[in-house]
Design a protein around this motif. Structure first.
Motif, PDB file in Angstrom:
ATOM      1  N   UNK A  52       5.233  -8.147  69.886  1.00 16.89           N
ATOM      2  CA  UNK A  52       4.447  -6.928  69.694  1.00 16.89           C
ATOM      3  C   UNK A  52       3.759  -6.945  68.353  1.00 16.89           C
ATOM      4  N   UNK A  53       4.492  -7.497  67.338  1.00 18.10           N
ATOM      5  CA  UNK A  53       3.875  -7.577  66.014  1.00 18.10           C
ATOM      6  C   UNK A  53       2.696  -8.531  66.022  1.00 18.10           C
ATOM      7  N   UNK A  54       2.819  -9.615  66.847  1.00 13.74           N
ATOM      8  CA  UNK A  54       1.752 -10.609  66.871  1.00 13.74           C
ATOM      9  C   UNK A  54       0.529 -10.115  67.615  1.00 13.74           C
ATOM     10  N   UNK A  55       0.772  -9.473  68.769  1.00 16.23           N
ATOM     11  CA  UNK A  55      -0.380  -9.071  69.562  1.00 16.23           C
ATOM     12  C   UNK A  55      -0.836  -7.646  69.273  1.00 16.23           C
ATOM     13  N   UNK A  56      -0.069  -6.928  68.390  1.00 15.68           N
ATOM     14  CA  UNK A  56      -0.432  -5.545  68.091  1.00 15.68           C
ATOM     15  C   UNK A  56      -1.823  -5.413  67.502  1.00 15.68           C
ATOM     16  N   UNK A  57      -2.157  -6.175  66.430  1.00 15.36           N
ATOM     17  CA  UNK A  57      -3.495  -6.040  65.842  1.00 15.36           C
ATOM     18  C   UNK A  57      -4.603  -6.402  66.810  1.00 15.36           C
ATOM     19  N   UNK A  58      -4.361  -7.480  67.675  1.00 14.10           N
ATOM     20  CA  UNK A  58      -5.412  -7.863  68.610  1.00 14.10           C
ATOM     21  C   UNK A  58      -5.653  -6.760  69.635  1.00 14.10           C
ATOM     22  N   UNK A  59      -4.522  -6.209  70.164  1.00 13.48           N
ATOM     23  CA  UNK A  59      -4.684  -5.143  71.161  1.00 13.48           C
ATOM     24  C   UNK A  59      -5.333  -3.925  70.534  1.00 13.48           C
ATOM     25  N   UNK A  60      -4.894  -3.607  69.308  1.00  8.32           N
ATOM     26  CA  UNK A  60      -5.482  -2.453  68.634  1.00  8.32           C
ATOM     27  C   UNK A  60      -6.951  -2.678  68.356  1.00  8.32           C
ATOM     28  N   UNK A  61      -7.306  -3.926  67.963  1.00  8.84           N
ATOM     29  CA  UNK A  61      -8.708  -4.203  67.716  1.00  8.84           C
ATOM     30  C   UNK A  61      -9.544  -4.099  68.967  1.00  8.84           C
ATOM     31  N   UNK A  62      -8.978  -4.523  70.124  1.00  9.79           N
ATOM     32  CA  UNK A  62      -9.710  -4.387  71.371  1.00  9.79           C
ATOM     33  C   UNK A  62      -9.946  -2.945  71.748  1.00  9.79           C
ATOM     34  N   UNK A  63      -8.908  -2.094  71.529  1.00  8.01           N
ATOM     35  CA  UNK A  63      -9.072  -0.680  71.842  1.00  8.01           C
ATOM     36  C   UNK A  63     -10.094  -0.022  70.923  1.00  8.01           C
ATOM     37  N   UNK A  64     -10.073  -0.418  69.640  1.00 13.27           N
ATOM     38  CA  UNK A  64     -11.021   0.185  68.703  1.00 13.27           C
ATOM     39  C   UNK A  64     -12.446  -0.268  68.981  1.00 13.27           C
ATOM     40  N   UNK A  65     -12.597  -1.527  69.474  1.00  9.09           N
ATOM     41  CA  UNK A  65     -13.945  -2.027  69.732  1.00  9.09           C
ATOM     42  C   UNK A  65     -14.616  -1.285  70.872  1.00  9.09           C
ATOM     43  N   UNK A  66     -13.805  -0.740  71.782  1.00  6.99           N
ATOM     44  CA  UNK A  66     -14.379  -0.038  72.923  1.00  6.99           C
ATOM     45  C   UNK A  66     -14.821   1.374  72.581  1.00  6.99           C
ATOM     46  N   UNK A  67     -14.461   1.870  71.420  1.00  8.02           N
ATOM     47  CA  UNK A  67     -14.806   3.234  71.035  1.00  8.02           C
ATOM     48  C   UNK A  67     -16.076   3.239  70.196  1.00  8.02           C
ATOM     49  N   UNK A  68     -16.821   4.367  70.159  1.00  7.58           N
ATOM     50  CA  UNK A  68     -18.003   4.449  69.292  1.00  7.58           C
ATOM     51  C   UNK A  68     -17.623   4.254  67.834  1.00  7.58           C
ATOM     52  N   UNK A  69     -18.583   3.735  67.060  1.00  4.88           N
ATOM     53  CA  UNK A  69     -18.276   3.381  65.673  1.00  4.88           C
ATOM     54  C   UNK A  69     -17.903   4.605  64.839  1.00  4.88           C
ATOM     55  N   UNK A  73     -11.171   5.228  63.016  1.00  5.10           N
ATOM     56  CA  UNK A  73     -10.502   5.658  61.779  1.00  5.10           C
ATOM     57  C   UNK A  73     -10.564   4.584  60.703  1.00  5.10           C
ATOM     58  N   UNK A  74     -11.786   4.203  60.310  1.00  3.62           N
ATOM     59  CA  UNK A  74     -11.980   3.165  59.295  1.00  3.62           C
ATOM     60  C   UNK A  74     -12.990   3.682  58.279  1.00  3.62           C
ATOM     61  N   UNK A  75     -13.208   2.898  57.240  1.00  7.24           N
ATOM     62  CA  UNK A  75     -14.129   3.293  56.182  1.00  7.24           C
ATOM     63  C   UNK A  75     -15.571   3.220  56.674  1.00  7.24           C
ATOM     64  N   UNK A  76     -16.485   3.808  55.869  1.00  5.83           N
ATOM     65  CA  UNK A  76     -17.898   3.815  56.242  1.00  5.83           C
ATOM     66  C   UNK A  76     -18.467   2.406  56.250  1.00  5.83           C
ATOM     67  N   UNK A  77     -18.049   1.566  55.312  1.00  7.49           N
ATOM     68  CA  UNK A  77     -18.549   0.190  55.288  1.00  7.49           C
ATOM     69  C   UNK A  77     -18.136  -0.559  56.550  1.00  7.49           C
ATOM     70  N   UNK A  78     -16.891  -0.354  56.988  1.00  2.00           N
ATOM     71  CA  UNK A  78     -16.432  -1.013  58.206  1.00  2.00           C
ATOM     72  C   UNK A  78     -17.175  -0.476  59.428  1.00  2.00           C
TER      73      UNK A  78
END
Length: 701
Positions: A52-69, A73-78
């Motif tokens: 879960x620790x290994x695939x957590x960031x990848x899964x989280x990144x996939x979920x975040x990529x599907x949402x509008x920018x 919950x990231x900084x303005x630069x990101x």
């Protein structure tokens, strides 16, 4: 978040992960459940943690990529970097996908602009925001509730006017090549069909018009305001046949159903918030301490009041905990004493209610027997007659004022918690206000249905005193509506403003001790719910009564706003916006349910007037439904009779019960999931504390 150093995390053994509090808690749950797979699942649990620790960031990144920018919950630069990446990826999409994405984006933009434009057209938008900024969300919720009633009554008026009033006016005056037909009642005694409204004839003084305006008699009695005006059985609009009796009844069901659905829809959100807030006392305490401040407040006085409100709520919670401990430590003698005292106080409350109901009954009977008896017409006689007509309204208003004062005094001796004291007192006041209307209608019905002669029994009602009893009931509802508005206006002009003047310019101790009038939200809500219940009941007997209610509440909004800003102070014990909105709608729903009872009796039980109204050819108002069904084709009649039979009702009831049990089980499952998620949050906090302690020990060593 807290992270271990890279070298420590890479070298962390499995035994270290098994020391986490969350893992130990999971083992204890498995042991308590009697599971035998502990040895088999333990290695998988450790590997699961690392996986879960290994695939957590990848899964989280996939979920975040599907949402509008902009929702990430990231900084303005990101956000800008992700937006540029998304725009760069568009070039590699197919033409169809590019068009689909552009169309979806344009549609969302148009919808947002339309929504923003409609928000500027919202009634009293600026006024309510101003009240919210000065006095907080609690008082703002009252004015939002008042706006909801204005819109509700306006829609009910549009419904009744378009379905009932407009076709009658068009057909009577022959507009659009229309016509109408009046079918004389069959098998009815001739004396039952005599109805001659006593309109004004000859030279009429101005005060006579005022009397008619306040009492609903005279020239108003013959207008489309009351039930007796609608004597058309069928209207032809060109080649279209319009069944006015059926339309009248269906419009009644429609405005009641619309009100019920709209209230339930608005109350669902408040009900969910109440469930979340009342779920845990510790959560309620945290909400008060960390999230209790209302950042809409800009006025210093309102800010100080909010401070006192939070202090009062915390004191109330502590007082409730103290009372719980006190209740747990009561002896049998103390329990016997307090229960005996509560029984005695409830007997007194019942006696007060009985006295109010009997007074209303006697006032109604006396008013109905004497208000129409007038030998000569002059200003003195007409004034006395007007007072007699308004006698039931005066007695009801007096009961609505005296009974809550007695209840507020008696509740102090019942030794309840402060929150329960408020709820019990409010429910008693709701019962008094709404039951008084029921007693008034019962008194009218007892006079309407009283028959001492055979001629009267042939009609089914007292045709001599009430040749058109529906219009008489409509007049009583009309007078209650007008008198309620007069009382609200008079209290503001002749009580609140003089009190403000005395407190401001008089330094006498008794005057200063009284202080300014508090803007009590529950009392004001009960006031307008009482008027709305009158409107719901009276609309069947007076189809244009919702228009009067709309104008009434529109004016009351400005009366209450002026009173709040210039003469009143917010209550020292305000209630939250979420709980207040839910409370308002619950009380309104109680009023609507109670309105069903007299309307159901009037439609299905009491014989309709044979001299006026659209149902004069039927025994009751409901009789128009089976009469209309008889005109349907035979197949459709059989289908409708089958739906109304027991053979359909029993399976339908069983299926409804199964669906209800399913949703109850689903709600229980959701509740268990929520509890597990809360436990998981607690475990995560303990894991963080454990990791911080381990890092500290590692740094020290």
């Amino acid at each position: 978040e807290v992270f271990l150093p890279e070298e420590t995390r890479s070298a962390a053994p499995v035994d270290f992960l098994q020391e986490l509090p969350s893992y130990q808690s999971a083992l204890r749950r498995r042991a308590a459940a009697g599971g035998t797979q502990e040895r088999r699942t333990a290695p998988r649990g450790s590997e699961g943690l690392r996986a879960a620790e290994a695939r957590g960031p990848e899964q989280e990144g996939g979920e975040l990529a599907a949402r509008p920018a902009r929702e990430l919950p990231v900084s303005m630069a990101e956000k800008r970097r992700r937006r540029d990446c998304q725009q760069a990826d568009i070039k590699y999409l197919s033409g169809w996908k590019q068009w689909k994405r552009a169309s979806s984006k344009s549609l969302k933009k148009v919808l947002n602009e339309v929504k923003e434009l409609l928000s500027y057209l919202e009634l009293w938008r600026h006024d309510i925001h101003s009240i919210e900024g000065k006095f907080g969300t609690g008082i703002q919720s009252y004015f939002s509730f008042l706006r909801f009633l204005v819109l509700l009554n306006f829609i009910i008026f549009i419904l009744m006017f378009s379905v009932v009033t407009l076709p009658s006016i068009i057909s009577k005056y022959g507009i659009f090549n229309s016509s109408f037909a009046k079918i004389p009642p069959k098998n009815i005694e001739p004396h039952c069909t005599v109805y001659k409204p006593s309109g004004n004839k000859g030279l009429v003084y101005f005060y006579t018009y005022l009397k008619d305006l306040f009492s609903g008699t005279g020239f108003l009695k013959e207008t489309s305001l009351f039930y007796g005006y609608y004597t058309i059985d069928t209207a032809w609009l060109s080649i279209l046949r319009y069944n006015l009796p059926l339309a009248y009844l269906l419009a009644t069901f429609a405005y009641l159903g619309l009100s019920l659905l709209w209230i339930i829809k608005r109350s669902v959100e408040g009900f969910k918030r109440n469930l979340v807030r009342d779920e845990d006392q510790f959560q309620s305490y945290c909400n008060k301490v960390f999230a209790g401040w209302d950042f809409c407040i800009t006025d210093p006085n309102a800010a100080r009041l909010k401070h006192r409100s939070l202090q009062y709520e915390l004191q109330t919670d502590l007082e409730e905990e103290r009372l719980k401990q006190k209740i747990a430590g009561r002896t049998m003698k103390e329990k016997l004493r307090i229960y005996s005292l509560r029984i005695l106080i409830n007997i007194i409350v019942f006696a007060v209610l009985s006295g109010c109901f009997y007074s209303i009954y006697r006032a109604t009977v006396f008013s109905q027997e004497n208000s129409n008896v007038s030998i000569r017409h002059d200003i003195r006689t007409d004034s006395v007659n007007l007072l007699l007509q308004y006698l039931p309204s005066m007695v009801i208003t007096l009961a609505n004022f005296i009974a809550p004062q007695i209840f507020s005094f008696l509740i102090r001796f019942e030794d309840y918690s402060p929150a329960f004291e408020i709820r019990l007192t409010l429910m008693r006041c709701v019962f008094v206000r709404l039951a008084n209307i029921g007693v008034l209608l019962f008194s009218l019905w007892s006079q309407i249905s009283y028959c001492a002669t055979d001629e009267c029994k042939a009609c089914g009602y007292n045709y001599e005193l009430y040749p058109c009893w529906e219009s008489a009931v409509g007049q009583e509802m009309y007078k209650l509506m007008i008198f309620d508005f007069i009382i609200i206006l008079a209290v503001t002009l002749f009580v609140d403003f003089p009190r403000k003047f005395l407190v401001t310019h008089c330094s006498c101790k008794p005057v200063q001790w009284c202080g300014l009038q508090e803007f009590g939200i529950p009392d004001n809500v009960l006031e307008i719910v009482y008027g709305q219940t009158i409107c719901w009941i009276g609309t069947f007997f007076s189809p244009l009564l919702p228009a009067i209610a709309t104008i009434k509440y529109f004016i009351i909004f400005y009366i209450k706003k002026i009173s709040l800003i210039h003469t009143c102070k917010p209550a020292a014990r305000p209630i939250r916006a979420s709980s207040s909105n839910f409370f308002f709608l619950v009380v309104l729903l109680i009023g609507l349910v109670l309105a069903f009872i007299p309307l159901g009796i009037s439609i299905a039980h009491i014989p309709s007037s044979k001299a006026c109204g659209p149902f004069r050819s039927f025994n009751t108002s409901w009789a128009v439904v089976p009469d209309t069904i008889l005109g349907f084709p035979t197949g459709l009649q059989q289908v409708l009779h089958g739906i109304a039979s027991e053979a359909f009702a029993v399976p339908f009831f069983m299926v409804t019960c199964l669906i209800m049990f399913y949703f109850i089980a689903l709600a229980g499952a959701h509740k268990r999931v929520v509890e597990q998620l809360r436990e998981q949050l607690v475990m995560e906090s303990r894991d963080k504390q454990f990791l911080i302690r381990k890092i500290t020990e590692a740094q020290r060593s």
